[in-house]
Design a protein around this motif. Structure first.
Motif, PDB file in Angstrom:
ATOM      1  N   ILE A 175     -11.442   5.087  -2.973  1.00  0.00           N
ATOM      2  CA  ILE A 175     -11.529   6.060  -4.072  1.00  0.00           C
ATOM      3  C   ILE A 175     -10.473   7.149  -3.903  1.00  0.00           C
ATOM      4  O   ILE A 175     -10.334   7.717  -2.815  1.00  0.00           O
ATOM      5  CB  ILE A 175     -12.942   6.698  -4.111  1.00  0.00           C
ATOM      6  N   ASP A 176      -9.733   7.446  -4.960  1.00  0.00           N
ATOM      7  CA  ASP A 176      -8.708   8.493  -4.872  1.00  0.00           C
ATOM      8  C   ASP A 176      -9.180   9.779  -5.547  1.00  0.00           C
ATOM      9  O   ASP A 176     -10.342   9.899  -5.956  1.00  0.00           O
ATOM     10  CB  ASP A 176      -7.358   7.993  -5.408  1.00  0.00           C
ATOM     11  N   THR A 177      -8.298  10.769  -5.638  1.00  0.00           N
ATOM     12  CA  THR A 177      -8.710  12.083  -6.145  1.00  0.00           C
ATOM     13  C   THR A 177      -9.127  12.052  -7.622  1.00  0.00           C
ATOM     14  O   THR A 177      -9.702  13.011  -8.116  1.00  0.00           O
ATOM     15  CB  THR A 177      -7.590  13.137  -5.974  1.00  0.00           C
ATOM     16  N   ASN A 178      -8.822  10.937  -8.320  1.00  0.00           N
ATOM     17  CA  ASN A 178      -9.313  10.799  -9.686  1.00  0.00           C
ATOM     18  C   ASN A 178     -10.759  10.310  -9.736  1.00  0.00           C
ATOM     19  O   ASN A 178     -11.324  10.151 -10.823  1.00  0.00           O
ATOM     20  CB  ASN A 178      -8.412   9.838 -10.479  1.00  0.00           C
TER      21      ASN A 178
ATOM     22  N   LEU B  18     -20.134   7.090  -0.577  1.00  0.00           N
ATOM     23  CA  LEU B  18     -19.249   8.153  -1.066  1.00  0.00           C
ATOM     24  C   LEU B  18     -19.981   9.496  -1.113  1.00  0.00           C
ATOM     25  O   LEU B  18     -19.407  10.543  -0.803  1.00  0.00           O
ATOM     26  CB  LEU B  18     -18.745   7.781  -2.462  1.00  0.00           C
TER      27      LEU B  18
ATOM     28  N   GLN C   6     -16.925   3.615  -6.791  1.00  0.00           N
ATOM     29  CA  GLN C   6     -17.558   3.221  -5.525  1.00  0.00           C
ATOM     30  C   GLN C   6     -18.950   2.651  -5.811  1.00  0.00           C
ATOM     31  O   GLN C   6     -19.732   3.262  -6.533  1.00  0.00           O
ATOM     32  CB  GLN C   6     -17.651   4.412  -4.568  1.00  0.00           C
TER      33      GLN C   6
ATOM     34  N   PHE D  43     -20.567   4.445   5.287  1.00  0.00           N
ATOM     35  CA  PHE D  43     -21.301   5.588   4.728  1.00  0.00           C
ATOM     36  C   PHE D  43     -20.956   5.699   3.244  1.00  0.00           C
ATOM     37  O   PHE D  43     -19.796   5.516   2.861  1.00  0.00           O
ATOM     38  CB  PHE D  43     -20.918   6.873   5.467  1.00  0.00           C
TER      39      PHE D  43
ATOM     40  N   ARG E 163      -5.188  -0.310  -4.764  1.00  0.00           N
ATOM     41  CA  ARG E 163      -6.177  -1.170  -4.106  1.00  0.00           C
ATOM     42  C   ARG E 163      -6.306  -2.517  -4.820  1.00  0.00           C
ATOM     43  O   ARG E 163      -6.538  -3.552  -4.189  1.00  0.00           O
ATOM     44  CB  ARG E 163      -7.548  -0.499  -4.079  1.00  0.00           C
TER      45      ARG E 163
ATOM     46  N   TYR F 104     -15.643   0.940  -1.643  1.00  0.00           N
ATOM     47  CA  TYR F 104     -16.098   1.874  -0.621  1.00  0.00           C
ATOM     48  C   TYR F 104     -15.397   3.237  -0.751  1.00  0.00           C
ATOM     49  O   TYR F 104     -14.424   3.377  -1.487  1.00  0.00           O
ATOM     50  CB  TYR F 104     -15.795   1.294   0.761  1.00  0.00           C
ATOM     51  N   TYR F 105     -15.854   4.161   0.082  1.00  0.00           N
ATOM     52  CA  TYR F 105     -15.235   5.483   0.226  1.00  0.00           C
ATOM     53  C   TYR F 105     -13.704   5.416   0.274  1.00  0.00           C
ATOM     54  O   TYR F 105     -13.022   6.131  -0.457  1.00  0.00           O
ATOM     55  CB  TYR F 105     -15.789   6.140   1.492  1.00  0.00           C
ATOM     56  N   SER F 106     -13.168   4.532   1.127  1.00  0.00           N
ATOM     57  CA  SER F 106     -11.710   4.522   1.337  1.00  0.00           C
ATOM     58  C   SER F 106     -10.945   3.980   0.127  1.00  0.00           C
ATOM     59  O   SER F 106      -9.720   4.073   0.083  1.00  0.00           O
ATOM     60  CB  SER F 106     -11.351   3.708   2.582  1.00  0.00           C
TER      61      SER F 106
ATOM     62  N   ASP G 222     -16.371   3.405   5.845  1.00  0.00           N
ATOM     63  CA  ASP G 222     -16.883   2.815   4.609  1.00  0.00           C
ATOM     64  C   ASP G 222     -18.344   2.393   4.721  1.00  0.00           C
ATOM     65  O   ASP G 222     -18.962   2.016   3.719  1.00  0.00           O
ATOM     66  CB  ASP G 222     -16.023   1.612   4.201  1.00  0.00           C
TER      67      ASP G 222
ATOM     68  N   ALA H  88      -4.393  11.052   0.236  1.00  0.00           N
ATOM     69  CA  ALA H  88      -5.628  11.812   0.406  1.00  0.00           C
ATOM     70  C   ALA H  88      -6.858  10.994   0.046  1.00  0.00           C
ATOM     71  O   ALA H  88      -6.767   9.998  -0.670  1.00  0.00           O
ATOM     72  CB  ALA H  88      -5.578  13.055  -0.481  1.00  0.00           C
ATOM     73  N   ASP H  89      -8.008  11.458   0.521  1.00  0.00           N
ATOM     74  CA  ASP H  89      -9.261  10.848   0.089  1.00  0.00           C
ATOM     75  C   ASP H  89      -9.675  11.457  -1.261  1.00  0.00           C
ATOM     76  O   ASP H  89      -8.918  12.227  -1.858  1.00  0.00           O
ATOM     77  CB  ASP H  89     -10.348  10.995   1.170  1.00  0.00           C
ATOM     78  N   PHE H  90     -10.843  11.100  -1.755  1.00  0.00           N
ATOM     79  CA  PHE H  90     -11.234  11.512  -3.116  1.00  0.00           C
ATOM     80  C   PHE H  90     -11.416  13.022  -3.232  1.00  0.00           C
ATOM     81  O   PHE H  90     -11.424  13.552  -4.337  1.00  0.00           O
ATOM     82  CB  PHE H  90     -12.496  10.759  -3.570  1.00  0.00           C
ATOM     83  N   LYS H  91     -11.546  13.721  -2.080  1.00  0.00           N
ATOM     84  CA  LYS H  91     -11.680  15.169  -2.116  1.00  0.00           C
ATOM     85  C   LYS H  91     -10.331  15.868  -1.889  1.00  0.00           C
ATOM     86  O   LYS H  91     -10.287  17.092  -1.752  1.00  0.00           O
ATOM     87  CB  LYS H  91     -12.676  15.630  -1.054  1.00  0.00           C
TER      88      LYS H  91
ATOM     89  N   SER I 187      -3.422  -7.987   4.072  1.00  0.00           N
ATOM     90  CA  SER I 187      -3.124  -6.550   4.105  1.00  0.00           C
ATOM     91  C   SER I 187      -3.704  -5.855   5.346  1.00  0.00           C
ATOM     92  O   SER I 187      -3.386  -4.694   5.608  1.00  0.00           O
ATOM     93  CB  SER I 187      -3.623  -5.847   2.836  1.00  0.00           C
TER      94      SER I 187
ATOM     95  N   GLU J  40      -3.568  -4.716  -3.515  1.00  0.00           N
ATOM     96  CA  GLU J  40      -3.920  -5.249  -2.193  1.00  0.00           C
ATOM     97  C   GLU J  40      -4.924  -6.398  -2.330  1.00  0.00           C
ATOM     98  O   GLU J  40      -4.791  -7.441  -1.674  1.00  0.00           O
ATOM     99  CB  GLU J  40      -4.571  -4.145  -1.338  1.00  0.00           C
TER     100      GLU J  40
ATOM    101  N   ARG K 249     -15.489  -8.456  -3.796  1.00  0.00           N
ATOM    102  CA  ARG K 249     -15.210  -7.379  -2.850  1.00  0.00           C
ATOM    103  C   ARG K 249     -15.950  -6.116  -3.271  1.00  0.00           C
ATOM    104  O   ARG K 249     -15.716  -5.605  -4.368  1.00  0.00           O
ATOM    105  CB  ARG K 249     -13.705  -7.124  -2.832  1.00  0.00           C
TER     106      ARG K 249
ATOM    107  N   ASP L 194       0.836  -1.192   0.000  1.00  0.00           N
ATOM    108  CA  ASP L 194       0.000   0.000   0.000  1.00  0.00           C
ATOM    109  C   ASP L 194       0.879   1.254   0.000  1.00  0.00           C
ATOM    110  O   ASP L 194       0.691   2.163  -0.815  1.00  0.00           O
ATOM    111  CB  ASP L 194      -0.886  -0.039   1.240  1.00  0.00           C
TER     112      ASP L 194
END
Lengths: 265, 265
Positions: free
Chosen positions: A176-179, B197, A218, B195, A186, A172-174, B193, B25-28, B174, A189, A169, A34
């Motif tokens: 997803i990256d800034t793109n 996105l 997501q 919640f 991921r 989820y939120y975690s 996760d 960073a997260d997606f934001k 992982s 992993e 699988r 990671d």
């Protein structure tokens, strides 16, 4: 003949130095995928940012790099407390693609790993790739440094034969990256998690190849199809697919992983 | 009255400075929980290592710190490219527990977050906690710096009423850290996760509290029970349980999360 000095003195190369912090490691204390993977992507981004070609706007449309292929070879994994460096440079560019190399170096300056990546620049609205010479008006080649120390070869073909998914699988939120899509690392992993912890007591990854075919988002559920390593093919080969509401599957990436006995220190 | 200078000049406090790299960073584009959480744990480990109390061997048995409680409050999340610092010190120790504080500071020296953690030192074989004064022969108090700038209060009680698991998640290679168990920060990712996105387009975490009750291991399946935030209770409250082969469930951790409108820059 190339050497480390080819990298350290080359103005086309940038080097980023880190230390393996206590929680940057896997359960055996070796630098985690990671962290390594995201630092490889970061190095690419920072190197291109510094030279002004990380993203461009042409005729009012934004274009950005997407990772198409990544091959990682590691001989020795840095351990907790160790310093390591990631050097990166553009190897070459042609038509839709730019090849970028990385060297992973330990605190003594020994190269312990190397990476080859292939990127396309896509239209942020249509998600379609564009000819680099069109986007950069033939100026992109000024960044090409050639292979330098990098000897990574990409495989000709990655295809899993398995027809039964080993794992599913959700995303989820975690993830997803800034793109706005599932982060490339991921999938790595996810692939490595297809092997039980006991496998990693005695083995570590020595070579990994990822062929990124389609983005996932997501809410998509990823299915992993795996041909595990066997006597006649030392590499595990896998495919990850996302399924839509009609259960039609789209390949997101193809992967190959090779293991070596784990080095203890 | 405390101020930042209380921290920066105090020999009982260590400060670690980082930058939010593009993929931290997260997606934001805000510092991700995964990276912040692991750096909090790393800071604790490095601070204790430097002073020789990170792990000890007594009468031939190894003892190590395990995280029992963590409360994180963040007013402003650092963004990609920003520098930030994590300062840490021991607040106090009593019987089985040591309380450790953290300050999250931006590049301008403003405190943008604070963390309170509570740790126990366990026998590595029996996994049972031991009295700190017994282990350290009454010398542990020399590291206690008091609360300094830290004003975090822990909640009295975290209990979810939900009886239907919202999600189930297997655990993998992982997820496991050098302590051999599912890493504490993974439970946070798992909670967040729950919640979608879309929730994070408009919201960010402002307060998070984790009460770690029992360890889980690779192969365990974690079930998340969630009482989502509502008009009469602004905090989401959750419980994560692992199930054994007889489907008997053991609580691994209890959590509470509070959201605030996301700050855009």
């Amino acid at each position: 003949m190339t050497s480390d000095s080819t990298i350290s003195t080359n103005p086309l190369v940038d080097t980023f130095t880190y230390r393996v912090d206590p929680f940057d490691a896997d359960f055996k204390g070796q630098l985690s995928w990671d962290v390594l993977g995201k630092r490889i992507l970061s190095a690419a981004s920072l190197h291109a940012d510094k030279r002004g070609f990380n993203s461009i706007v042409k005729d009012g449309t934004a274009y950005l790099w997407v990772l198409s292929r990544m091959v990682v070879e590691v001989n020795r994994w840095p351990r907790v407390g160790e310093q390591y460096s990631i050097s990166t440079w553009v190897k070459t560019s042609y038509r839709f693609f730019s090849e970028r190399c990385f060297a992973l170096t330990d605190a003594q300056g020994h190269q312990v790993g190397q990476v080859l990546t292939i990127w396309a620049m896509i239209n942020s609205l249509t998600r379609q790739p564009e000819l680099l010479d069109h986007l950069f008006e033939h100026s992109i080649s000024q960044y090409a440094a050639g292979p330098l120390t990098n000897t990574v070869e990409r495989s000709r073909r990655l295809r899993a034969n398995s027809t039964t998914p080993l794992m599913e699988r959700p995303t989820y939120y975690s993830d997803i990256d800034t793109n706005g899509h599932v982060n490339s690392i991921r999938y790595i992993e996810y692939l490595l998690d297809a092997f039980p912890l006991s496998h990693y007591v005695s083995h570590q990854v020595s070579r990994l190849e990822m062929d990124y075919v389609a983005e996932s988002y997501q809410g998509d559920t990823l299915k992993l199809y795996l041909d595990p390593p066997a006597a006649d093919h030392p590499e595990g080969v896998a495919e990850m697919r996302k399924a839509n509401a009609n259960d039609e599957e789209t390949v997101c990436c193809r992967c190959a992983v090779r293991f070596a006995p784990r080095h203890e220190t």
